[in-house]
Design a protein around this motif. Structure first.
Motif, PDB file in Angstrom:
ATOM      1  N   UNK B   4      21.853  38.394  -7.460  1.00 25.55           N
ATOM      2  CA  UNK B   4      22.896  37.881  -6.779  1.00 25.55           C
ATOM      3  C   UNK B   4      23.649  39.073  -6.179  1.00 25.55           C
ATOM      4  N   UNK B   5      24.041  38.802  -4.785  1.00 24.72           N
ATOM      5  CA  UNK B   5      24.919  39.884  -4.367  1.00 24.72           C
ATOM      6  C   UNK B   5      26.034  39.303  -4.154  1.00 24.72           C
ATOM      7  N   UNK B   6      27.075  39.691  -4.207  1.00 28.45           N
ATOM      8  CA  UNK B   6      28.705  39.337  -4.301  1.00 28.45           C
ATOM      9  C   UNK B   6      29.670  40.088  -3.732  1.00 28.45           C
ATOM     10  N   UNK B   7      30.304  39.538  -2.714  1.00 28.84           N
ATOM     11  CA  UNK B   7      31.543  40.338  -1.984  1.00 28.84           C
ATOM     12  C   UNK B   7      32.596  39.624  -1.402  1.00 28.84           C
ATOM     13  N   UNK B   8      33.706  40.332  -1.233  1.00 26.36           N
ATOM     14  CA  UNK B   8      33.881  41.654  -1.245  1.00 26.36           C
ATOM     15  C   UNK B   8      33.861  42.158  -3.018  1.00 26.36           C
ATOM     16  N   UNK B   9      33.867  43.307  -3.305  1.00 27.57           N
ATOM     17  CA  UNK B   9      34.096  43.721  -4.797  1.00 27.57           C
ATOM     18  C   UNK B   9      35.367  43.591  -5.191  1.00 27.57           C
ATOM     19  N   UNK B  10      36.533  44.084  -4.130  1.00 31.59           N
ATOM     20  CA  UNK B  10      37.832  43.775  -4.591  1.00 31.59           C
ATOM     21  C   UNK B  10      38.392  43.340  -3.501  1.00 31.59           C
ATOM     22  N   UNK B  11      39.695  42.599  -3.619  1.00 27.98           N
ATOM     23  CA  UNK B  11      40.375  42.066  -2.489  1.00 27.98           C
ATOM     24  C   UNK B  11      41.761  41.979  -2.948  1.00 27.98           C
ATOM     25  N   UNK B  12      42.851  42.394  -2.129  1.00 32.27           N
ATOM     26  CA  UNK B  12      44.367  42.339  -2.353  1.00 32.27           C
ATOM     27  C   UNK B  12      44.498  41.489  -1.128  1.00 32.27           C
ATOM     28  N   UNK B  13      45.396  40.459  -1.529  1.00 34.08           N
ATOM     29  CA  UNK B  13      45.889  39.531  -0.383  1.00 34.08           C
ATOM     30  C   UNK B  13      47.178  38.944  -0.628  1.00 34.08           C
ATOM     31  N   UNK B  14      47.880  38.711   0.343  1.00 33.50           N
ATOM     32  CA  UNK B  14      49.502  38.162  -0.021  1.00 33.50           C
ATOM     33  C   UNK B  14      49.382  36.790  -0.029  1.00 33.50           C
ATOM     34  N   UNK B  31      18.000  27.408  -6.252  1.00 33.82           N
ATOM     35  CA  UNK B  31      18.664  27.509  -7.446  1.00 33.82           C
ATOM     36  C   UNK B  31      19.957  26.557  -7.674  1.00 33.82           C
ATOM     37  N   UNK B  32      20.345  26.719  -8.958  1.00 32.82           N
ATOM     38  CA  UNK B  32      21.802  25.942  -9.103  1.00 32.82           C
ATOM     39  C   UNK B  32      22.829  27.210  -8.983  1.00 32.82           C
ATOM     40  N   UNK B  33      23.800  26.995  -8.565  1.00 32.71           N
ATOM     41  CA  UNK B  33      24.945  28.038  -8.297  1.00 32.71           C
ATOM     42  C   UNK B  33      26.112  27.611  -8.700  1.00 32.71           C
ATOM     43  N   UNK B  34      26.787  28.828  -9.209  1.00 30.53           N
ATOM     44  CA  UNK B  34      28.111  28.598 -10.020  1.00 30.53           C
ATOM     45  C   UNK B  34      29.167  29.546  -9.737  1.00 30.53           C
ATOM     46  N   UNK B  35      30.216  29.148  -9.519  1.00 29.29           N
ATOM     47  CA  UNK B  35      31.427  30.108  -9.661  1.00 29.29           C
ATOM     48  C   UNK B  35      32.462  30.027 -10.640  1.00 29.29           C
ATOM     49  N   UNK B  36      32.543  31.159 -11.330  1.00 28.98           N
ATOM     50  CA  UNK B  36      33.465  31.019 -12.605  1.00 28.98           C
ATOM     51  C   UNK B  36      34.548  32.022 -12.233  1.00 28.98           C
ATOM     52  N   UNK B  37      35.782  31.698 -12.834  1.00 31.71           N
ATOM     53  CA  UNK B  37      36.679  32.811 -12.911  1.00 31.71           C
ATOM     54  C   UNK B  37      37.072  33.085 -14.185  1.00 31.71           C
ATOM     55  N   UNK B  38      37.306  34.513 -14.332  1.00 32.61           N
ATOM     56  CA  UNK B  38      37.559  35.231 -15.887  1.00 32.61           C
ATOM     57  C   UNK B  38      38.786  35.699 -15.644  1.00 32.61           C
ATOM     58  N   UNK B  39      39.924  35.296 -16.626  1.00 31.55           N
ATOM     59  CA  UNK B  39      41.085  35.847 -16.573  1.00 31.55           C
ATOM     60  C   UNK B  39      41.476  36.905 -17.659  1.00 31.55           C
ATOM     61  N   UNK B  92      27.266  32.947 -10.243  1.00 29.52           N
ATOM     62  CA  UNK B  92      26.084  33.108 -11.037  1.00 29.52           C
ATOM     63  C   UNK B  92      25.022  31.888 -10.624  1.00 29.52           C
ATOM     64  N   UNK B  93      23.770  32.118 -11.163  1.00 29.10           N
ATOM     65  CA  UNK B  93      22.659  31.016 -10.538  1.00 29.10           C
ATOM     66  C   UNK B  93      21.581  30.969 -11.605  1.00 29.10           C
ATOM     67  N   UNK B  94      20.999  29.752 -11.508  1.00 29.30           N
ATOM     68  CA  UNK B  94      19.937  29.468 -12.379  1.00 29.30           C
ATOM     69  C   UNK B  94      18.759  28.869 -11.742  1.00 29.30           C
ATOM     70  N   UNK B 102      21.426  32.211 -17.094  1.00 37.05           N
ATOM     71  CA  UNK B 102      22.159  32.238 -16.117  1.00 37.05           C
ATOM     72  C   UNK B 102      21.892  33.779 -15.579  1.00 37.05           C
ATOM     73  N   UNK B 103      21.898  34.061 -14.305  1.00 32.86           N
ATOM     74  CA  UNK B 103      21.915  35.544 -13.932  1.00 32.86           C
ATOM     75  C   UNK B 103      23.320  35.658 -12.851  1.00 32.86           C
ATOM     76  N   UNK B 104      23.891  36.705 -13.192  1.00 37.65           N
ATOM     77  CA  UNK B 104      25.221  36.703 -12.685  1.00 37.65           C
ATOM     78  C   UNK B 104      25.512  37.849 -11.383  1.00 37.65           C
ATOM     79  N   UNK B 105      26.240  37.903 -10.680  1.00 39.13           N
ATOM     80  CA  UNK B 105      26.591  38.815  -9.665  1.00 39.13           C
ATOM     81  C   UNK B 105      27.801  39.739 -10.366  1.00 39.13           C
TER      82      UNK B 105
END
Lengths: 116, 113
Positions: B4-14, B31-39, B92-94, B102-105
Motif C-alpha cells: 500500500x502506498x499512502x500519501x502525503x506522509x505528513x500534512x499541516x492544515x488550518x 481488495x477490501x480497503x480500510x481507513x483507520x485513525x490512531x490517536x 489498510x487492505x486485505x 491486513x497489510x498497512x500503508x
C-alpha cells in the motif's frame, strides 16, 4: 461481538532476557489471531498469525506466539529480546463466523521497551 | 506481495481547510480497503471500509468521508477540517478470500492548527 484485551500498556525487559506480551480474546467460534508491530510514525507490520493447527506459531524477527484455547490467550514471546524490538505491539482477532468486512478487532496496544 | 502506498506522509492544515489523503494498492485485485485513525500512538479506530468500487461503509459518523473511484484506490476526504481531526491515518487492505490478514500503508500524520 469479538474483543481483544492487552492487559499491559507497558512492558519493560532487559536485553537478552525473554519477553512476553499478553493477549486474551473473546470471539464466537474458532478465532483467527494476529500480532502486529508498529515502530514510531510507521504503519503496522504483520508478525504472525494463528489460523489452525500447531498451537505454537513462529513468525518474523524470532517472535513466536502460543495459542491457548482453554485460556483464550495468544501471548507473544521471544526467547532473547533485542533493543531493536522496542516498539508498540498489537494483538488482533477475527472470528471465523464473521462475515463482516469490518475485519479484525485490535487490542489497545502494548509498548515494549527493551533496556540495554 | 501486496503493498500500500499512502500519501502525503505528513500534512499541516488550518482549521476549516479541505483534506485529501490517498492510498493505492499493488499486488492484488479487488481488495477490501480500510481507513483507520490512531490517536496518541495507541489504539486503532476504524473509520471506513470498502469491499469494491463505489462501496463505502462508515463506522463512525464524523467530519470525514471516503471514496473508492478505482479498484485499488481509496481516498479519505474532508470539506472542513476540525482540530479534532488531527491524528495518524492508516490505510489498510486485505485480499478477498484470504485468512483475514491486513497489510498497512506507512501512514499519514495530519496536524490541524
Amino acid at each position: 461481538a469479538q474483543s481483544v484485551a492487552q492487559p499491559e500498556d507497558q512492558v519493560n525487559v532487559a536485553e537478552g532476557n525473554p519477553l512476553t506480551v499478553k493477549c486474551t480474546y473473546s470471539v464466537s467460534g474458532n478465532p483467527y489471531l494476529f500480532w502486529y508491530v508498529q515502530y514510531p510514525n510507521r504503519g503496522l507490520q504483520f508478525l504472525l498469525k494463528y489460523i489452525t493447527g500447531d498451537n505454537l506459531v513462529k513468525g518474523s524477527y524470532g517472535f513466536e506466539a502460543e495459542f491457548n484455547k482453554s485460556q483464550t490467550s495468544f501471548h507473544l514471546k521471544k526467547p532473547s529480546a533485542l533493543v531493536s524490538d522496542s516498539a508498540l505491539y498489537f494483538c488482533a482477532v477475527r472470528g471465523l463466523s464473521s462475515g463482516s468486512a469490518r475485519q479484525l478487532t485490535f487490542g489497545s496496544g502494548t509498548q515494549l521497551t527493551v533496556l540495554p | 506481495s501486496q503493498t500500500i502506498h499512502q500519501w502525503p506522509a505528513t500534512l499541516v492544515q488550518p482549521v476549516g481547510s479541505p483534506l485529501s489523503l490517498e492510498c493505492t494498492v499493488e499486488g492484488t485485485s479487488n481488495p477490501n480497503l480500510y481507513w483507520y485513525r490512531q490517536a496518541a500512538g495507541r489504539g486503532l479506530q476504524l473509520l471506513f471500509y470498502s469491499v469494491g468500487i463505489g462501496q463505502i461503509s462508515s463506522e463512525v459518523p464524523q467530519n470525514l468521508s471516503a471514496s473508492r473511484p478505482q479498484d485499488r484506490q481509496f481516498i479519505l476526504s474532508s470539506k472542513k477540517l476540525l482540530l479534532s481531526d488531527s491524528g495518524f491515518y492508516l490505510c489498510a487492505g486485505r485480499t478477498s478470500g484470504n485468512t483475514g490478514e491486513l497489510f498497512f500503508g506507512e501512514g499519514s500524520r495530519l496536524t490541524v492548527l
